[in-house]
Design an enzyme around this catalytic site. Structure first.
Site, PDB file in Angstrom:
ATOM      1  N   SER A 108      -1.736  -5.007  -5.963  1.00  0.00           N
ATOM      2  CA  SER A 108      -3.112  -4.664  -6.305  1.00  0.00           C
ATOM      3  C   SER A 108      -3.270  -4.735  -7.826  1.00  0.00           C
ATOM      4  O   SER A 108      -2.296  -4.603  -8.568  1.00  0.00           O
ATOM      5  CB  SER A 108      -3.373  -3.256  -5.798  1.00  0.00           C
ATOM      6  OG  SER A 108      -4.366  -2.639  -6.549  1.00  0.00           O
ATOM      7  N   SER A 109      -4.517  -4.881  -8.278  1.00  0.00           N
ATOM      8  CA  SER A 109      -4.743  -5.002  -9.722  1.00  0.00           C
ATOM      9  C   SER A 109      -4.467  -3.684 -10.456  1.00  0.00           C
ATOM     10  O   SER A 109      -4.388  -3.673 -11.684  1.00  0.00           O
ATOM     11  CB  SER A 109      -6.183  -5.445  -9.993  1.00  0.00           C
ATOM     12  OG  SER A 109      -7.073  -4.497  -9.470  1.00  0.00           O
ATOM     13  N   CYS A 110      -4.279  -2.582  -9.709  1.00  0.00           N
ATOM     14  CA  CYS A 110      -3.995  -1.304 -10.376  1.00  0.00           C
ATOM     15  C   CYS A 110      -2.599  -1.277 -10.994  1.00  0.00           C
ATOM     16  O   CYS A 110      -2.257  -0.322 -11.691  1.00  0.00           O
ATOM     17  CB  CYS A 110      -4.176  -0.137  -9.420  1.00  0.00           C
ATOM     18  SG  CYS A 110      -2.931  -0.097  -8.139  1.00  0.00           S
ATOM     19  N   TYR A 137       0.655   5.357  -6.845  1.00  0.00           N
ATOM     20  CA  TYR A 137       0.432   4.179  -5.994  1.00  0.00           C
ATOM     21  C   TYR A 137       0.804   2.911  -6.760  1.00  0.00           C
ATOM     22  O   TYR A 137       1.500   2.026  -6.239  1.00  0.00           O
ATOM     23  CB  TYR A 137      -1.042   4.156  -5.593  1.00  0.00           C
ATOM     24  CG  TYR A 137      -1.461   2.979  -4.753  1.00  0.00           C
ATOM     25  CD1 TYR A 137      -1.160   2.927  -3.404  1.00  0.00           C
ATOM     26  CD2 TYR A 137      -2.187   1.931  -5.318  1.00  0.00           C
ATOM     27  CE1 TYR A 137      -1.565   1.857  -2.626  1.00  0.00           C
ATOM     28  CE2 TYR A 137      -2.592   0.855  -4.548  1.00  0.00           C
ATOM     29  CZ  TYR A 137      -2.277   0.822  -3.199  1.00  0.00           C
ATOM     30  OH  TYR A 137      -2.686  -0.248  -2.450  1.00  0.00           O
ATOM     31  N   LYS A 141       3.610  -0.047  -6.110  1.00  0.00           N
ATOM     32  CA  LYS A 141       3.284  -1.476  -6.026  1.00  0.00           C
ATOM     33  C   LYS A 141       4.129  -2.283  -7.018  1.00  0.00           C
ATOM     34  O   LYS A 141       4.574  -3.397  -6.708  1.00  0.00           O
ATOM     35  CB  LYS A 141       1.790  -1.700  -6.290  1.00  0.00           C
ATOM     36  CG  LYS A 141       0.910  -1.210  -5.161  1.00  0.00           C
ATOM     37  CD  LYS A 141       1.121  -2.074  -3.935  1.00  0.00           C
ATOM     38  CE  LYS A 141       0.265  -1.689  -2.772  1.00  0.00           C
ATOM     39  NZ  LYS A 141       0.635  -2.394  -1.547  1.00  0.00           N
ATOM     40  N   HIS A 184     -14.808   1.879  -0.902  1.00  0.00           N
ATOM     41  CA  HIS A 184     -14.968   1.150  -2.169  1.00  0.00           C
ATOM     42  C   HIS A 184     -16.448   0.857  -2.408  1.00  0.00           C
ATOM     43  O   HIS A 184     -17.276   1.042  -1.525  1.00  0.00           O
ATOM     44  CB  HIS A 184     -14.161  -0.152  -2.122  1.00  0.00           C
ATOM     45  CG  HIS A 184     -12.686   0.077  -2.112  1.00  0.00           C
ATOM     46  ND1 HIS A 184     -11.814  -0.633  -1.317  1.00  0.00           N
ATOM     47  CD2 HIS A 184     -11.919   0.950  -2.799  1.00  0.00           C
ATOM     48  CE1 HIS A 184     -10.580  -0.209  -1.518  1.00  0.00           C
ATOM     49  NE2 HIS A 184     -10.613   0.756  -2.413  1.00  0.00           N
TER      50      HIS A 184
HETATM   51  N1  LIG Z   1      -8.991  -3.508   0.068  1.00  0.00           N
HETATM   52  C1  LIG Z   1      -8.938  -3.868  -1.199  1.00  0.00           C
HETATM   53  O1  LIG Z   1      -9.951  -3.930  -1.923  1.00  0.00           O
HETATM   54  C2  LIG Z   1      -7.614  -4.264  -1.807  1.00  0.00           C
HETATM   55  C3  LIG Z   1      -7.619  -4.661  -3.136  1.00  0.00           C
HETATM   56  C4  LIG Z   1      -6.428  -4.996  -3.731  1.00  0.00           C
HETATM   57  C5  LIG Z   1      -5.248  -4.925  -2.997  1.00  0.00           C
HETATM   58  N2  LIG Z   1      -5.256  -4.559  -1.704  1.00  0.00           N
HETATM   59  C6  LIG Z   1      -3.946  -4.493  -1.025  1.00  0.00           C
HETATM   60  O2  LIG Z   1      -3.954  -5.144   0.223  1.00  0.00           O
HETATM   61  C7  LIG Z   1      -3.061  -4.449   1.121  1.00  0.00           C
HETATM   62  C8  LIG Z   1      -3.806  -4.126   2.395  1.00  0.00           C
HETATM   63  O3  LIG Z   1      -4.967  -3.389   2.080  1.00  0.00           O
HETATM   64  P1  LIG Z   1      -6.165  -3.170   3.124  1.00  0.00           P
HETATM   65  O4  LIG Z   1      -7.389  -3.017   2.336  1.00  0.00           O
HETATM   66  O5  LIG Z   1      -6.061  -4.191   4.203  1.00  0.00           O
HETATM   67  O6  LIG Z   1      -5.761  -1.728   3.681  1.00  0.00           O
HETATM   68  P2  LIG Z   1      -6.065  -1.109   5.125  1.00  0.00           P
HETATM   69  O7  LIG Z   1      -7.296  -1.713   5.687  1.00  0.00           O
HETATM   70  O8  LIG Z   1      -5.975   0.373   4.975  1.00  0.00           O
HETATM   71  O9  LIG Z   1      -4.821  -1.613   5.971  1.00  0.00           O
HETATM   72  C9  LIG Z   1      -3.525  -1.127   5.766  1.00  0.00           C
HETATM   73  C10 LIG Z   1      -2.790  -1.178   7.094  1.00  0.00           C
HETATM   74  O10 LIG Z   1      -1.453  -0.684   6.906  1.00  0.00           O
HETATM   75  C11 LIG Z   1      -1.142   0.164   8.010  1.00  0.00           C
HETATM   76  N3  LIG Z   1      -0.144   1.175   7.645  1.00  0.00           N
HETATM   77  C12 LIG Z   1      -0.254   2.159   6.724  1.00  0.00           C
HETATM   78  N4  LIG Z   1       0.854   2.911   6.711  1.00  0.00           N
HETATM   79  C13 LIG Z   1       1.680   2.401   7.662  1.00  0.00           C
HETATM   80  C14 LIG Z   1       2.971   2.756   8.131  1.00  0.00           C
HETATM   81  N5  LIG Z   1       3.665   3.800   7.616  1.00  0.00           N
HETATM   82  N6  LIG Z   1       3.509   2.018   9.116  1.00  0.00           N
HETATM   83  C15 LIG Z   1       2.833   0.986   9.667  1.00  0.00           C
HETATM   84  N7  LIG Z   1       1.622   0.579   9.256  1.00  0.00           N
HETATM   85  C16 LIG Z   1       1.054   1.304   8.266  1.00  0.00           C
HETATM   86  C17 LIG Z   1      -2.459   0.823   8.360  1.00  0.00           C
HETATM   87  O11 LIG Z   1      -2.436   1.325   9.662  1.00  0.00           O
HETATM   88  P3  LIG Z   1      -3.166   2.740   9.974  1.00  0.00           P
HETATM   89  O12 LIG Z   1      -4.583   2.561   9.479  1.00  0.00           O
HETATM   90  O13 LIG Z   1      -3.033   2.862  11.446  1.00  0.00           O
HETATM   91  O14 LIG Z   1      -2.415   3.760   9.179  1.00  0.00           O
HETATM   92  C18 LIG Z   1      -3.444  -0.332   8.169  1.00  0.00           C
HETATM   93  O15 LIG Z   1      -3.564  -1.095   9.345  1.00  0.00           O
HETATM   94  C19 LIG Z   1      -2.581  -3.206   0.366  1.00  0.00           C
HETATM   95  O16 LIG Z   1      -1.306  -3.470  -0.159  1.00  0.00           O
HETATM   96  C20 LIG Z   1      -3.562  -3.051  -0.753  1.00  0.00           C
HETATM   97  O17 LIG Z   1      -2.982  -2.507  -1.910  1.00  0.00           O
HETATM   98  C21 LIG Z   1      -6.418  -4.214  -1.074  1.00  0.00           C
END
Ligand SMILES: NC(=O)c1ccc[n+]([C@@H]2O[C@H](COP(=O)([O-])OP(=O)(O)OC[C@H]3O[C@@H](n4cnc5c(N)ncnc54)[C@H](OP(=O)(O)O)[C@@H]3O)[C@@H](O)[C@H]2O)c1
Length: 328
Positions: A108-110, A137, A141, A184
């Site tokens: 992530s950009s953080c 966090y 990362k 967000h």
């Molecule tokens: N969304 C953004 O704007 C954004 C921006 C920059 C980077 N990212 C990066 O992209 C990645 C995915 O983000 P996202 O937005 O898709 O997040 P998300 O929608 O919350 O999805 C994360 C997934 O990981 C699963 N998970 C969490 N803890 C777990 C565990 N202990 N065991 C198994 N599964 C687990 C969650 O399942 P449950 O919900 O069932 O816990 C969920 O399905 C992250 O690394 C994030 O830092 C996202």
């Protein structure tokens, strides 16, 4: 491309993981392995070891993470650092133990310092203090990037390990979280303008001056970039990275003010009222833009313009409301 590769997408029910699955399916990959959080807790070392031994995938996309907004990060810092470190360490180490040569880690950009020069390039990593609210966090990362690099450096020659990392900017699109307090800016504004339209409210108040600039990338562009980086020829990847600075930024390439964004969302939703900026409320960082020139130089750039992406995101929101998965 080998369509029969067995590909494990960790976090396939999340916004990014589900977009990666869609992208892989669209490219013809047929053998995609998934597990829900309930089926496999990635922070459980033994469970992860058993899963990898049983499934033996060829490639891994690590899109599972414990994610949240400022409030959640500030309230549960121990969970954010512990859960993310454990997931990354378990998945990356078990990938190595099971002979997996290709893995993509999503950061992530953080990871970049709070005061990093804009636009933020990959070499800003570890040059200054992080934003305190999500430091635990961000440290997890950064550890994920360093895990990938360390396994490459130690086992790249001997075992062919090639683990890569991508750092996306703010993402939005299908599968986003529309929670009223913990979402967000784009999903939060979609929801607020939609509700204001339904109530026939004459104005919507937004915190701050509206002048901060932010970058947004449609999640399907992120998924395309993820598959692109995973599939990229090793020579080209190595030409653009260094062994100890191997992560790749994934951004849209330009930013908008919060005011411009709010106006676009109001138009998308069809909200005809006024937008008021409450300038007594804090603005946050004036600008956060990624420098994505490395990715562009390697041959990949964003395709979905913001107004088109917002249209798709609003359709997704309406669909979620109809299915009662969002509290209306
Ligand atoms: N969304 C953004 O704007 C954004 C921006 C920059 C980077 N990212 C990066 O992209 C990645 C995915 O983000 P996202 O937005 O898709 O997040 P998300 O929608 O919350 O999805 C994360 C997934 O990981 C699963 N998970 C969490 N803890 C777990 C565990 N202990 N065991 C198994 N599964 C687990 C969650 O399942 P449950 O919900 O069932 O816990 C969920 O399905 C992250 O690394 C994030 O830092 C996202």
């Amino acid at each position: 491309m080998n369509n029969n590769l067995k590909i494990y997408v960790a976090g396939h029910r999340g916004m990014v993981g589900s977009a990666i699955v869609r992208q892989l399916q669209a490219k013809g990959y047929k053998n995609i392995v998934t597990r829900t959080h309930a089926e496999l807790d990635l922070s459980n070392q033994q469970a992860v070891a058993d899963f990898f031994q049983k499934e033996k995938p060829d490639q891994v996309y690590l899109a599972a993470a414990k994610v949240g907004g400022i409030h959640a990060n500030n309230t549960y810092p121990a969970e954010f650092i512990y859960q993310n470190l454990m997931m990354e360490a378990n998945v990356i180490h078990q990938s190595f133990e099971n002979g997996i040569k290709k893995l993509l880690f999503l950061g992530s950009s953080c990871i970049y310092p709070k005061m990093a020069p804009q636009p933020m390039a990959e070499d800003a990593l570890l040059t200054g203090k992080l934003e305190p609210t999500n430091e635990p966090y961000a440290i997890a990362k950064i550890a994920g990037i360093k895990l990938c690099e360390s396994y490459n450096r130690q086992y790249g020659r001997s075992h062919g390990v090639d683990y890569r990392s991508v750092m996306p900017t703010n993402l939005y699109g299908p599968g986003d979280n529309y929670h009223p307090e913990n979402s967000h800016v784009i999903p939060a504004l979609i929801r607020r303008f939609h509700e204001a339209k339904e109530r026939k409210a004459s104005e919507v108040v937004i915190w701050g001056t509206g002048t901060p600039m932010r970058e947004f990338l449609y999640v399907d562009d992120m998924a395309s970039a993820s598959v692109f980086v995973m599939e990229l020829d090793k020579t080209i990847y190595e030409q653009h990275t260094e062994p100890m600075q191997s992560h790749i930024n994934v951004g849209f390439g330009s930013d908008v003010t919060i005011k411009e964004l709010a106006e676009m969302i109001a138009e998308t939703v069809g909200y005809p009222g006024k937008i008021i900026f409450d300038i007594t409320k804090p603005d946050g960082t004036p600008r956060k833009l990624m420098n994505s020139s490395k990715l562009i130089a390697m041959g990949c750039s964003a395709k979905v313009p913001l107004h088109a992406g917002l249209g798709s995101a609003y359709k997704d929101f309406l669909h979620e409301i109809q299915n009662h998965s969002v509290r209306a």
